[in-house]
Design an enzyme around this catalytic site. Sequence first.
Site, mmCIF file in Angstrom:
data_model
loop_
_atom_site.group_PDB
_atom_site.id
_atom_site.type_symbol
_atom_site.label_atom_id
_atom_site.label_comp_id
_atom_site.label_asym_id
_atom_site.label_seq_id
_atom_site.Cartn_x
_atom_site.Cartn_y
_atom_site.Cartn_z
ATOM 1 N N GLY A 319 0.735 -1.251 0.000
ATOM 2 C CA GLY A 319 0.000 0.000 0.000
ATOM 3 C C GLY A 319 0.768 1.308 0.000
ATOM 4 O O GLY A 319 0.155 2.352 0.228
ATOM 5 N N ASP A 336 -6.321 -5.923 -4.183
ATOM 6 C CA ASP A 336 -5.209 -6.874 -4.229
ATOM 7 C C ASP A 336 -5.755 -8.284 -3.975
ATOM 8 O O ASP A 336 -6.770 -8.471 -3.303
ATOM 9 C CB ASP A 336 -4.135 -6.540 -3.183
ATOM 10 N N CYS A 431 8.261 -3.114 -10.683
ATOM 11 C CA CYS A 431 9.541 -2.928 -9.977
ATOM 12 C C CYS A 431 10.533 -3.943 -10.529
ATOM 13 O O CYS A 431 11.077 -4.765 -9.801
ATOM 14 C CB CYS A 431 9.361 -3.074 -8.468
HETATM 15 C C1 LIG Z 1 4.352 -5.138 -6.940
HETATM 16 S S1 LIG Z 1 3.251 -5.707 -5.732
HETATM 17 C C2 LIG Z 1 2.310 -4.283 -5.372
HETATM 18 C C3 LIG Z 1 3.003 -3.268 -4.485
HETATM 19 C C4 LIG Z 1 2.067 -2.130 -4.085
HETATM 20 N N1 LIG Z 1 1.500 -1.461 -5.211
HETATM 21 C C5 LIG Z 1 2.732 -1.100 -3.187
HETATM 22 O O1 LIG Z 1 3.069 -0.026 -3.646
HETATM 23 O O2 LIG Z 1 2.894 -1.365 -1.986
HETATM 24 C C6 LIG Z 1 2.131 -6.635 -6.729
HETATM 25 C C7 LIG Z 1 0.852 -7.053 -6.041
HETATM 26 O O3 LIG Z 1 0.016 -7.690 -7.011
HETATM 27 C C8 LIG Z 1 -0.834 -8.571 -6.324
HETATM 28 N N2 LIG Z 1 -1.442 -9.455 -7.346
HETATM 29 C C9 LIG Z 1 -0.847 -10.414 -8.071
HETATM 30 N N3 LIG Z 1 -1.711 -10.967 -8.927
HETATM 31 C C10 LIG Z 1 -2.908 -10.336 -8.743
HETATM 32 C C11 LIG Z 1 -4.202 -10.466 -9.329
HETATM 33 N N4 LIG Z 1 -4.441 -11.364 -10.278
HETATM 34 N N5 LIG Z 1 -5.192 -9.665 -8.873
HETATM 35 C C12 LIG Z 1 -4.957 -8.766 -7.903
HETATM 36 N N6 LIG Z 1 -3.746 -8.595 -7.318
HETATM 37 C C13 LIG Z 1 -2.731 -9.366 -7.737
HETATM 38 C C14 LIG Z 1 0.090 -9.233 -5.329
HETATM 39 O O4 LIG Z 1 -0.636 -9.771 -4.246
HETATM 40 C C15 LIG Z 1 0.992 -8.078 -4.915
HETATM 41 O O5 LIG Z 1 0.549 -7.505 -3.708
#
Ligand SMILES: C[S@@+](CC[C@H](N)C(=O)[O-])C[C@H]1O[C@@H](n2cnc3c(N)ncnc32)[C@H](O)[C@@H]1O
Length: 496
Positions: A319, A336, A431
């Site tokens: 988040g 998420d 990232c």
């Molecule tokens: C790069 S991280 C996000 C980091 C976040 N935006 C932050 O700034 O703290 C990617 C996220 O995508 C979520 N994710 C992966 N596949 C997904 C899907 N099909 N639907 C929703 N969320 C998904 C993962 O649980 C993970 O938390």
Amino acid sequence: MAEDDTPKRPRAPNPRVPSRRAPRARPAAPEPAFAADPGATAPKRRARLPGGKAPAAKPLAPPVRTAPTPAPHPERAEALRLLHEALERGRPLADASRDAAAQALPGPVRAHALRLATETIRRLGQADAVLARFVRRTPPAAARDALRLAAVSLHALSEAPHAAVDGAVAALRTRPGGARLTGLANAVARRLATPEAAALWARTEPDAPRLNAPGWLWGRLSSAHGAAAARRICAAHLAQPPLDLTPRDPADARVLADALGATLTRTGSLRLSAPGQVSTLPGFAEGRWWVQDAAAALPARLLAPQPGERVLDLCAAPGGKTLQLAAAGADVTALDLSEPRLERLAENLARTGLAAETVCADALDWAPDAPFDAILLDAPCSATGTARRHPEVLHRREKPDLASLTALQDALLDRAWSWLRPGGRLVFATCSLLPEEGEARAAAFRARTPAARPAPPSGLPPELLSEDGDLRTRPDLWPELGGLDGFFAAAFVKEA
Ligand SMILES: C[S@@+](CC[C@H](N)C(=O)[O-])C[C@H]1O[C@@H](n2cnc3c(N)ncnc32)[C@H](O)[C@@H]1O
């Protein structure tokens, strides 16, 4: 209770001794690893019979030991547990260090353990190169990790041999099956403390960036950014990164920088090189900032959320970007797939006093009731851009499945685009250091989506822009300030 809390089995009760004679103990409960409660083993006083006579004494049971001697090096036992979780089970170190086994330890021990495990993973290639000179075959995983920990403690962290060697061997004893490996580990660990091993380690230093990078990463970085840049990036992965904070109110940044003794970066983040404990820093309790790498703070700025706008933060947890969008006054929906990660997002919102609607759902199934004004998609990826903070992302058992990841990124992009109102804005971010997950995804999206007008960011330092004018950061940028995580972000406007 986790396996690592039970290094020794509880003794079986002696069936020949009446239970009322036995000292009060909880035979079924595993012995805590480091608990010391001497009162728990005190035998009850014998009751007196009427007339003042004590009952005839029966033989007492042998004392049941419920308070083991504290492990001599709890930080190393915990570091070994973390290494197992990260290297064998593919878990992020940060998640594993929130396990109950870790929470049972004092804060400084937990922090020391996390530092040891992180540094060991950063220097895995060097540790293995030196170890190869002292063992004929790769030892079982627990002993191998204990020896890696000893090598890194000695030669990268310059710790005293008694802590590094004895500590690693004692820690190995706490691992399942570790006790039978301590003879071997002890013999090898002692050789790691010799001048011969120190000289070997010193000889690996010049090639440390390459030695500590997995082959697949080195190859991909070299072809994407050139051999010299690959070396600089992998060298940056070996350094302890600074702590970056994002101020809740950008107007507060200068005052906060002074209070924290932080540098204010050109992109508005606060940077501390020797932070100490985060929760004791000024402004933490009041939620005036949150921890977020300076590069990770840029995609939300590219979206430029406006007060009252309906904004979707897609793939939002834990988040950092949701907080930025909410702090700008937007009406945020944070979605998420992961419930535990969304719990952390909710904690972050509570601490900072910000609000967002949270949705736990798979973005490939979910659909909104109404279109959004702006969408930030921070898509799942190889996370190679975060390797300097989370080196374990490079050492999972399986190397990243780029074909699946890029297919998911494309699918999420197309879905998010369909939820945007005409004239709305979308930022796609990853990232990742790999162009397959950044530049190539944006180019493919542009090619298949005629209504997507690129909206290159303005006001960013030119060194943070790609050839196409999108955001591209790398750990070898801003070397004088301590680098940046690797990020890619591209912004698009939906033509009406
Ligand atoms: C790069 S991280 C996000 C980091 C976040 N935006 C932050 O700034 O703290 C990617 C996220 O995508 C979520 N994710 C992966 N596949 C997904 C899907 N099909 N639907 C929703 N969320 C998904 C993962 O649980 C993970 O938390």
